[in-house]
Design a protein around this motif. Structure first.
Motif, PDB file in Angstrom:
ATOM      1  N   MET A   1       0.693  25.452  -0.954  1.00 30.99           N
ATOM      2  CA  MET A   1       0.875  24.746   0.302  1.00 30.99           C
ATOM      3  C   MET A   1       0.026  23.479   0.342  1.00 30.99           C
ATOM      4  N   ASN A   2      -1.205  23.565  -0.160  1.00 28.49           N
ATOM      5  CA  ASN A   2      -2.105  22.425  -0.127  1.00 28.49           C
ATOM      6  C   ASN A   2      -1.547  21.254  -0.924  1.00 28.49           C
ATOM      7  N   ALA A   3      -1.007  21.522  -2.099  1.00 30.44           N
ATOM      8  CA  ALA A   3      -0.461  20.451  -2.934  1.00 30.44           C
ATOM      9  C   ALA A   3       0.775  19.828  -2.303  1.00 30.44           C
ATOM     10  N   ALA A   4       1.630  20.651  -1.727  1.00 28.49           N
ATOM     11  CA  ALA A   4       2.837  20.127  -1.070  1.00 28.49           C
ATOM     12  C   ALA A   4       2.473  19.260   0.118  1.00 28.49           C
ATOM     13  N   LEU A   5       1.482  19.669   0.871  1.00 30.81           N
ATOM     14  CA  LEU A   5       1.039  18.882   2.018  1.00 30.81           C
ATOM     15  C   LEU A   5       0.444  17.554   1.575  1.00 30.81           C
ATOM     16  N   LYS A   6      -0.361  17.588   0.540  1.00 27.96           N
ATOM     17  CA  LYS A   6      -0.992  16.369   0.040  1.00 27.96           C
ATOM     18  C   LYS A   6       0.062  15.380  -0.483  1.00 27.96           C
ATOM     19  N   ARG A   7       1.024  15.895  -1.249  1.00 27.44           N
ATOM     20  CA  ARG A   7       2.097  15.021  -1.761  1.00 27.44           C
ATOM     21  C   ARG A   7       2.889  14.405  -0.618  1.00 27.44           C
ATOM     22  N   PHE A   8       3.224  15.226   0.381  1.00 26.49           N
ATOM     23  CA  PHE A   8       3.984  14.714   1.514  1.00 26.49           C
ATOM     24  C   PHE A   8       3.209  13.640   2.257  1.00 26.49           C
ATOM     25  N   ARG A   9       1.933  13.856   2.490  1.00 27.39           N
ATOM     26  CA  ARG A   9       1.130  12.886   3.232  1.00 27.39           C
ATOM     27  C   ARG A   9       1.067  11.543   2.503  1.00 27.39           C
ATOM     28  N   ILE A  10       0.899  11.579   1.193  1.00 31.38           N
ATOM     29  CA  ILE A  10       0.825  10.335   0.416  1.00 31.38           C
ATOM     30  C   ILE A  10       2.146   9.583   0.481  1.00 31.38           C
ATOM     31  N   VAL A  11       3.238  10.284   0.263  1.00 34.86           N
ATOM     32  CA  VAL A  11       4.551   9.623   0.273  1.00 34.86           C
ATOM     33  C   VAL A  11       4.915   9.142   1.681  1.00 34.86           C
ATOM     34  N   ALA A  12       4.505   9.870   2.714  1.00 35.00           N
ATOM     35  CA  ALA A  12       4.777   9.429   4.087  1.00 35.00           C
ATOM     36  C   ALA A  12       4.099   8.097   4.365  1.00 35.00           C
ATOM     37  N   TRP A  13       2.875   7.930   3.894  1.00 36.46           N
ATOM     38  CA  TRP A  13       2.182   6.658   4.091  1.00 36.46           C
ATOM     39  C   TRP A  13       2.842   5.535   3.278  1.00 36.46           C
ATOM     40  N   ILE A  14       3.271   5.830   2.078  1.00 37.38           N
ATOM     41  CA  ILE A  14       3.937   4.814   1.254  1.00 37.38           C
ATOM     42  C   ILE A  14       5.252   4.388   1.904  1.00 37.38           C
ATOM     43  N   VAL A  15       6.057   5.356   2.328  1.00 35.97           N
ATOM     44  CA  VAL A  15       7.343   5.052   2.968  1.00 35.97           C
ATOM     45  C   VAL A  15       7.122   4.255   4.246  1.00 35.97           C
ATOM     46  N   GLY A  16       6.158   4.666   5.047  1.00 41.65           N
ATOM     47  CA  GLY A  16       5.869   3.953   6.290  1.00 41.65           C
ATOM     48  C   GLY A  16       5.425   2.523   6.052  1.00 41.65           C
ATOM     49  N   THR A  17       4.591   2.326   5.055  1.00 46.71           N
ATOM     50  CA  THR A  17       4.112   0.983   4.744  1.00 46.71           C
ATOM     51  C   THR A  17       5.249   0.087   4.270  1.00 46.71           C
ATOM     52  N   PHE A  18       6.086   0.587   3.380  1.00 46.55           N
ATOM     53  CA  PHE A  18       7.204  -0.224   2.903  1.00 46.55           C
ATOM     54  C   PHE A  18       8.215  -0.506   4.015  1.00 46.55           C
ATOM     55  N   LEU A  19       8.417   0.443   4.908  1.00 48.22           N
ATOM     56  CA  LEU A  19       9.346   0.203   6.007  1.00 48.22           C
ATOM     57  C   LEU A  19       8.806  -0.847   6.972  1.00 48.22           C
ATOM     58  N   ILE A  20       7.519  -0.817   7.236  1.00 50.17           N
ATOM     59  CA  ILE A  20       6.909  -1.852   8.079  1.00 50.17           C
ATOM     60  C   ILE A  20       7.035  -3.222   7.420  1.00 50.17           C
ATOM     61  N   LEU A  21       6.741  -3.286   6.128  1.00 54.06           N
ATOM     62  CA  LEU A  21       6.889  -4.558   5.410  1.00 54.06           C
ATOM     63  C   LEU A  21       8.333  -5.054   5.455  1.00 54.06           C
ATOM     64  N   LEU A  22       9.256  -4.131   5.279  1.00 55.56           N
ATOM     65  CA  LEU A  22      10.668  -4.504   5.285  1.00 55.56           C
ATOM     66  C   LEU A  22      11.111  -5.020   6.649  1.00 55.56           C
ATOM     67  N   MET A  23      10.774  -4.278   7.701  1.00 56.03           N
ATOM     68  CA  MET A  23      11.272  -4.617   9.033  1.00 56.03           C
ATOM     69  C   MET A  23      10.555  -5.795   9.677  1.00 56.03           C
ATOM     70  N   PHE A  24       9.242  -5.899   9.470  1.00 51.83           N
ATOM     71  CA  PHE A  24       8.470  -6.895  10.202  1.00 51.83           C
ATOM     72  C   PHE A  24       8.046  -8.108   9.381  1.00 51.83           C
ATOM     73  N   VAL A  25       8.264  -8.076   8.078  1.00 49.76           N
ATOM     74  CA  VAL A  25       7.946  -9.235   7.243  1.00 49.76           C
ATOM     75  C   VAL A  25       9.202  -9.737   6.539  1.00 49.76           C
ATOM     76  N   ALA A  26       9.838  -8.856   5.754  1.00 49.02           N
ATOM     77  CA  ALA A  26      10.957  -9.283   4.918  1.00 49.02           C
ATOM     78  C   ALA A  26      12.197  -9.661   5.731  1.00 49.02           C
ATOM     79  N   MET A  27      12.556  -8.828   6.715  1.00 53.70           N
ATOM     80  CA  MET A  27      13.763  -9.125   7.512  1.00 53.70           C
ATOM     81  C   MET A  27      13.615 -10.416   8.334  1.00 53.70           C
ATOM     82  N   PRO A  28      12.487 -10.646   9.011  1.00 49.56           N
ATOM     83  CA  PRO A  28      12.346 -11.939   9.700  1.00 49.56           C
ATOM     84  C   PRO A  28      12.380 -13.133   8.748  1.00 49.56           C
TER      85      PRO A  28
END
Length: 114
Positions: A1-28
């Motif tokens: 469970m610990n490893a699955a949680l850690k992997r999910f948390r890391i990827v959630a931050w990566i996905v969130g960061t790229f989505l913010i860059l896409l929506m608020f920097v790249a699209m404008p």
């Protein structure tokens, strides 16, 4: 469970960061500046990371024993709305630790394993 949680948390931050860059920097830049370089660079990266996010979110919810609706679906939608993945990641982390205290530290032994 610990490893699955850690992997999910890391990827959630990566996905969130790229989505913010896409929506608020790249699209404008694309629509107001006429430069679509960042959109063509960031979109595939976010798409690939989001697919990994979906798999890890599903795996985490299966290990946690959560129902498909609303926990699994809500977690999977985390990478589609800017900033939402950060809130979903924090919610999932708190919920996992509340339901499975052993996920906080793999060295903690539960009464069941003794």
């Amino acid at each position: 469970m610990n490893a699955a949680l850690k992997r999910f948390r890391i990827v959630a931050w990566i996905v969130g960061t790229f989505l913010i860059l896409l929506m608020f920097v790249a699209m404008p830049l694309k629509y107001f500046g006429g430069n679509d370089f960042l959109v063509t660079a960031i979109s595939p990266i976010h798409g690939l990371c989001y697919m990994v996010y979906l798999v890890l979110a599903f795996h985490l919810t299966q290990q946690a024993g959560w129902k498909f609706w609303p926990q699994t679906v809500g977690l999977m939608l985390g990478g589609t709305i800017p900033v939402y993945s950060f809130f979903v990641e924090r919610w999932a982390h708190r919920k996992i630790l509340a339901e499975h205290p052993q996920a906080a530290d793999p060295k903690i032994r539960t009464e069941e394993s003794v």
